[in-house]
Design a protein around this motif. Structure first.
Motif, PDB file in Angstrom:
ATOM      1  N   ASP A  94       0.814  -1.219   0.000  1.00  0.00           N
ATOM      2  CA  ASP A  94       0.000   0.000   0.000  1.00  0.00           C
ATOM      3  C   ASP A  94       0.843   1.263   0.000  1.00  0.00           C
ATOM      4  O   ASP A  94       0.545   2.232  -0.714  1.00  0.00           O
ATOM      5  N   ARG A 154      -7.492  -5.321  -7.077  1.00  0.00           N
ATOM      6  CA  ARG A 154      -8.257  -5.180  -5.842  1.00  0.00           C
ATOM      7  C   ARG A 154      -9.630  -4.572  -6.108  1.00  0.00           C
ATOM      8  O   ARG A 154     -10.623  -4.936  -5.469  1.00  0.00           O
ATOM      9  N   LEU A 207      -8.366   3.363  -4.923  1.00  0.00           N
ATOM     10  CA  LEU A 207      -8.696   2.436  -3.839  1.00  0.00           C
ATOM     11  C   LEU A 207      -9.470   3.127  -2.724  1.00  0.00           C
ATOM     12  O   LEU A 207     -10.317   2.509  -2.064  1.00  0.00           O
ATOM     13  N   ARG A 263      -3.831   5.049  -5.287  1.00  0.00           N
ATOM     14  CA  ARG A 263      -4.349   5.154  -3.921  1.00  0.00           C
ATOM     15  C   ARG A 263      -5.693   5.881  -3.913  1.00  0.00           C
ATOM     16  O   ARG A 263      -6.584   5.557  -3.133  1.00  0.00           O
ATOM     17  N   LEU A 268      -7.080   2.531   3.690  1.00  0.00           N
ATOM     18  CA  LEU A 268      -7.044   2.958   2.287  1.00  0.00           C
ATOM     19  C   LEU A 268      -7.857   4.226   2.044  1.00  0.00           C
ATOM     20  O   LEU A 268      -7.780   4.817   0.968  1.00  0.00           O
ATOM     21  N   GLU A 302     -11.414  -1.529   4.413  1.00  0.00           N
ATOM     22  CA  GLU A 302     -10.046  -1.256   4.858  1.00  0.00           C
ATOM     23  C   GLU A 302      -9.898   0.242   5.086  1.00  0.00           C
ATOM     24  O   GLU A 302      -9.686   1.017   4.158  1.00  0.00           O
ATOM     25  N   SER A 342       1.809  -1.178  -9.862  1.00  0.00           N
ATOM     26  CA  SER A 342       0.949  -0.389  -8.976  1.00  0.00           C
ATOM     27  C   SER A 342      -0.458  -0.293  -9.549  1.00  0.00           C
ATOM     28  O   SER A 342      -1.455  -0.494  -8.840  1.00  0.00           O
TER      29      SER A 342
END
Length: 924
Positions: A678, A754, A689, A686, A798, A795, A747
């Motif tokens: 991460d 995900r 996500l 990022r 994130l 999560e 990345s």
């Protein structure tokens, strides 16, 4: 040099077009081949239980769009609960008894029915129902509904029929079951009593009559002056055919009544209705000669207009000034209020109408006439005897039989009832309504009002196909034997042999040995030949199914049906459970509306606006039907049309294409070996996500709260706006240009993997086929089917609110740049966006942000160059960002043969003279 070989172009077998009508049956077969449902059940062992109890549809005809809505909603709920970590089995069921099936069999048998016994007819009905159970079962499975299709519950199964008989015995043991003569809804066409839920209301034209009932006897003290003219009480009714059964005239004890003089006679009418009645009767010359008290006339009598008998003057609070005359025609054998007030005053519950809707032959003047066609004959008789004041017509809502659609009668007959007041059944039911979560909330008020005001439940039916009422009659004194031990004994026999034995065996074979009449001691008995109301059949399903299967939890966590079931299955289930268990059968009740066409009109074959599930499936596939279910706020009526389906098909394609694009770029990605931590992810990855975590939160909440339309909009917007319109569009350059194992590419792949993994789990309860397809294409080790997986875990690490805020501002700038690019294209100043150089002058509050992202702006805008300026005299003003100006000019330099960006660095490398500096780095 052919630079295409060095590009990381997408590779996937996941089809661009779903071709759902062809692929879905293949997926269904795959699920069956691997025993998917059985594996889901095995995996759920030990988890907390969630029981959605299926309300049984009739095993009668192909499924319609309402069935599809209902079954898909249930499937979405159950699949979502499984993915939340619950053990959530689904036991489908069918209502196999009752009038709809028996009428179909009657039609098939025709005249041959006369040659058959009740047992023979029941066997025909059983075969018919079994045929449609199999057909509908396949049709429901085609919808993608996973469940115990090899072990459903059928109300005609022996174990179920035995459970039904046992529940009736429990009512008898508690003192709620009794036989009485009361007015009930009766269909003369179907020749049976009807339940409240089997009555529909439709517009109907009825005659209206004002009738004079001559007063008989002495006047009350103080009113002797009124004896100078004949006095009549005037009633008003829309059912002239009930007048032969009239036994009383009811007044309201709290209303003043007027004595109205017209010519040489005097009429009694409620004072508040005099003007309206005189106007309706066309009488202009009248005078009120006295005001009377209703109480003074209680217990006195009028003469029946055409029979030599009295009509008692009685008092009742149900008399109002809403319509009529304030003097209500009372026939205790033909109305609920009339019955109640008639019982109070000791009137006979008189009913001169037989089961086929005809006056009995011995009825004077009208014997043998069919009602309500006899209305004209009754009106003619009233006119003949001079009792008719006025006749007319009215169009009003009138009860009709739900099956044959014909107007019904309200007539008193000997029937079996469950008392609403014995054992406090009504008050207990009202109390336990408050233990239930009603979704929407108005469901509580609706069922509360129905229970609060309903009469005793008539549970007997005069048909063949159903569970017998297991009561015996003494052949000597007629006493009914309806005691618990005897009824439980018969239920045990039903468990072993089925309920047909009631019509096949001799009475003595059905009764416990040594049975005697409790009243006279006689040993000879006969059987009750009525059957139970099918709403009792389905109402006891909590006992026959939920309690009977040890892997289900009672009370059920959820009942889910159409809003009409407040007066149907929700209603009967509540009464049955409270009546024998003192608790509600469900913890929550969710209701949906009815399916209507695109204009909001009810669907009907005559209007040609019916859309069948099969039609949608052949054209679009079940996934579009499932998406339609999720996309609607089902608490209101749900619209469907070809336009709506096409719009949803486009939305589905966006979701599917998002998955296809991501899968195409994961062909060389191993989640275990290639995932980037991460902390090392690129900023925009990022951001993506972080946006995903917001989606996870919204979608899981929508499943929790059964608000699937929120889920649909959240997923569609995420795929269309966050992914396709921005993130994936921007990502193409990095994915295609950077080296295969570079951090930049890995990345992006990590984020995409995900995202798609989570998205696939989130949509699985709705888009069950598509999600399973994607699941099998995703790289890495995972469960055999997405339907064996769980929802993605939220999560929190994130979530980056500051990052999302920055990108929200950048996206506003991007939107203004896109408009400027579109204008430049229209003016032929550029072709594609990569041919553009963008110059931006930003307001003060945006300058620092844009400066910090200066290197990333060409990628974010998908242009070749971006220049930030303090001031621009040309260009166009921004709409999303006030004070912003954007100018578009052709990009500087040459076009890179590999990435197609324009750059001044093209041609600087001898080994690769046609590429830019970025591609040179990638190639070296």
């Amino acid at each position: 040099m052919d630079y295409k070989e060095s590009l990381n172009l997408p590779q996937t077998d996941f089809p661009m077009r779903g071709n759902l009508p062809k692929r879905e049956p293949e997926i269904l077969q795959h699920w069956q081949d691997i025993g998917l449902y059985e594996k889901i059940e095995a995996a759920g062992a030990g988890r907390p239980r969630f029981t959605l109890h299926d309300g049984p549809p009739y095993a009668n005809g192909h499924i319609h769009i309402g069935h599809a809505l209902n079954k898909i909603l249930k499937d979405i709920v159950i699949k979502s609960r499984r993915m939340q970590g619950f053990y959530a089995p689904y036991v489908p069921g069918w209502d196999c008894h009752g009038l709809p099936i028996e009428l179909k069999v009657d039609q098939q048998l025709g005249s041959r029915k006369k040659e058959l016994s009740k047992a023979d007819i029941r066997r025909e009905c059983r075969t018919y129902a079994d045929t449609w159970v199999n057909i509908q079962g396949k049709e429901f499975q085609r919808l993608g509904v996973l469940g115990e299709w090899d072990n459903p519950y059928l109300t005609m199964n022996r174990s179920y029929e035995a459970a039904t008989a046992r529940e009736l015995a429990r009512f008898a043991e508690r003192g709620n079951l009794y036989k009485g003569k009361k007015p009930i809804h009766w269909c003369a066409s179907c020749v049976t009593a009807l339940a409240e839920a089997e009555v529909e209301y439709a517009d109907h034209s009825s005659p209206t009559i004002y009738v004079k009932f001559p007063y008989r006897g002495e006047l009350p003290a103080g009113l002797e002056k009124l004896a100078d003219k004949p006095l009549s009480f005037v009633i008003w009714t829309t059912t002239p055919w009930t007048l032969p059964a009239n036994l009383g005239v009811c007044l309201n004890p709290d209303l003043p009544y007027a004595a109205v003089d017209i010519g040489d006679e005097r009429l009694v009418i409620a004072e508040g209705l005099v003007e309206a009645v005189m106007k309706e009767a066309g009488i202009g010359d009248f005078q009120v000669s006295a005001i009377l008290s209703a109480g003074d006339f209680e217990g006195r009598a009028c003469r029946h207009p055409f029979y030599e008998r009295d009509s008692l003057i009685i008092l009742g609070d149900h008399v109002t000034l809403e319509a009529g005359t304030g003097c209500v025609h009372t026939a205790p054998g033909h109305g609920q209020d009339d019955y109640i007030i008639g019982r109070k005053y000791g009137l006979d519950i008189y009913n001169p109408v037989d089961d086929y809707g005809r006056y009995r032959e011995d009825l004077e003047f009208f014997g043998g006439l069919k009602v309500p066609a006899a209305n004209d004959a009754v009106i003619a008789k009233l006119e003949e005897v001079g009792a008719l004041l006025k006749a007319g017509k009215v169009s009003h809502s009138y009860p009709h039989c739900w099956r044959c659609k014909k107007p019904i009668l309200f007539r008193a007959t000997e029937q079996w009832f469950i008392s609403m007041d014995a054992n406090d059944l009504r008050s207990k039911s009202l109390e336990h309504i408050n233990d239930v979560q009603w979704i929407p909330r108005w469901g509580r008020e609706r069922i509360f009002g129905m229970i609060e005001n309903r009469p005793d439940w008539c549970v007997s039916r005069q048909r063949s196909w159903g569970v017998p009422i297991t009561v015996f009659y003494c052949e000597k004194c007629g006493e009914a034997l309806a005691d618990g031990p005897t009824m439980h004994h018969v239920a045990d026999l039903f468990e072993q042999h089925g309920s047909d034995i009631w019509f096949e065996w001799e009475t003595a074979q059905l009764m416990p040995s040594g049975s005697r009449c409790g009243a006279c001691g006689h040993e000879g008995f006969s059987k009750e030949m009525d059957i139970l109301d099918v709403w009792f059949d389905s109402g006891v399903s909590f006992a026959a199914v939920v309690e009977a299967r040890d892997y289900l939890s009672a009370p059920a966590d959820l009942y889910l049906e159409g809003s009409d079931q407040h007066r149907g299955w929700f209603h009967s289930s509540l009464l049955c459970s409270v009546g024998t268990r003192d608790q509600a059968p469900y913890k929550a009740v969710l209701t949906h509306g009815f399916v209507v066409d695109g204009a909001g009109k009810k669907m009907s074959k005559s209007m040609g606006n019916v859309i069948a599930p099969e039609e949608v499936i052949k054209k679009y596939g079940v996934e579009i039907l499932r998406l339609w279910v999720a996309a609607q706020d089902y608490r209101d009526d749900i619209r469907i049309s070809q336009e709506i389906l096409q719009r949803l098909s486009d939305a589905y394609r966006r979701i599917r294409n998002t998955a296809r694009y991501i899968l195409g770029n994961l062909h060389d990605f191993d989640p275990t070996a290639d995932s980037v931590p991460d902390g090392d992810l690129l900023e925009i990855d990022r951001w993506a996500l972080s946006r995903l975590e917001g989606l996870v939160t919204r979608v899981e909440r929508s499943y929790d709260e059964y608000e699937f339309h929120v889920l649909y909009h959240a997923v569609h917007n995420f795929c269309s706006l966050d992914m396709s319109a921005f993130y994936l569009d921007v990502l193409k350059d990095r994915l295609y240009i950077t080296p295969p194992k570079s951090l930049a590419r890995r990345s992006a792949q990590t984020a995409m993997y995900r995202i798609l993994d989570a998205l696939t789990r989130l949509i699985a309860p709705v888009l069950s086929f598509t999600a399973d397809e994607i699941w099998r294409e995703l790289p890495g080790r995972r469960e055999e089917s997405v339907h064996m997986a769980g929802f993605p875990r939220f999560e929190a690490s994130l979530v980056d609110a500051d990052l999302e805020t920055r990108y929200e501002r950048l996206l506003k700038v991007r939107a203004d740049v896109a408009k400027a690019l579109e204008l430049a294209r229209n003016e032929k100043r550029i072709g594609g966006s990569l041919e553009a150089r963008v110059r931006i002058a930003a307001p003060a509050e945006y300058q620092e942000l844009l400066s910090s992202y200066a290197q990333a702006l060409p990628t974010l805008f998908i242009v070749s160059q971006v220049e930030l300026s303090d001031h621009l005299s040309d260009g166009v003003a921004g709409e999303n960002v006030p004070g912003l100006r954007v100018a578009i000019t052709p990009a500087e330099g040459e076009k890179c043969a590999r990435c197609w960006n324009y750059a001044t660095s093209v041609g600087q490398w001898d080994a690769h003279p046609e590429v830019c500096h970025r591609c040179q780095e990638a190639l070296s």
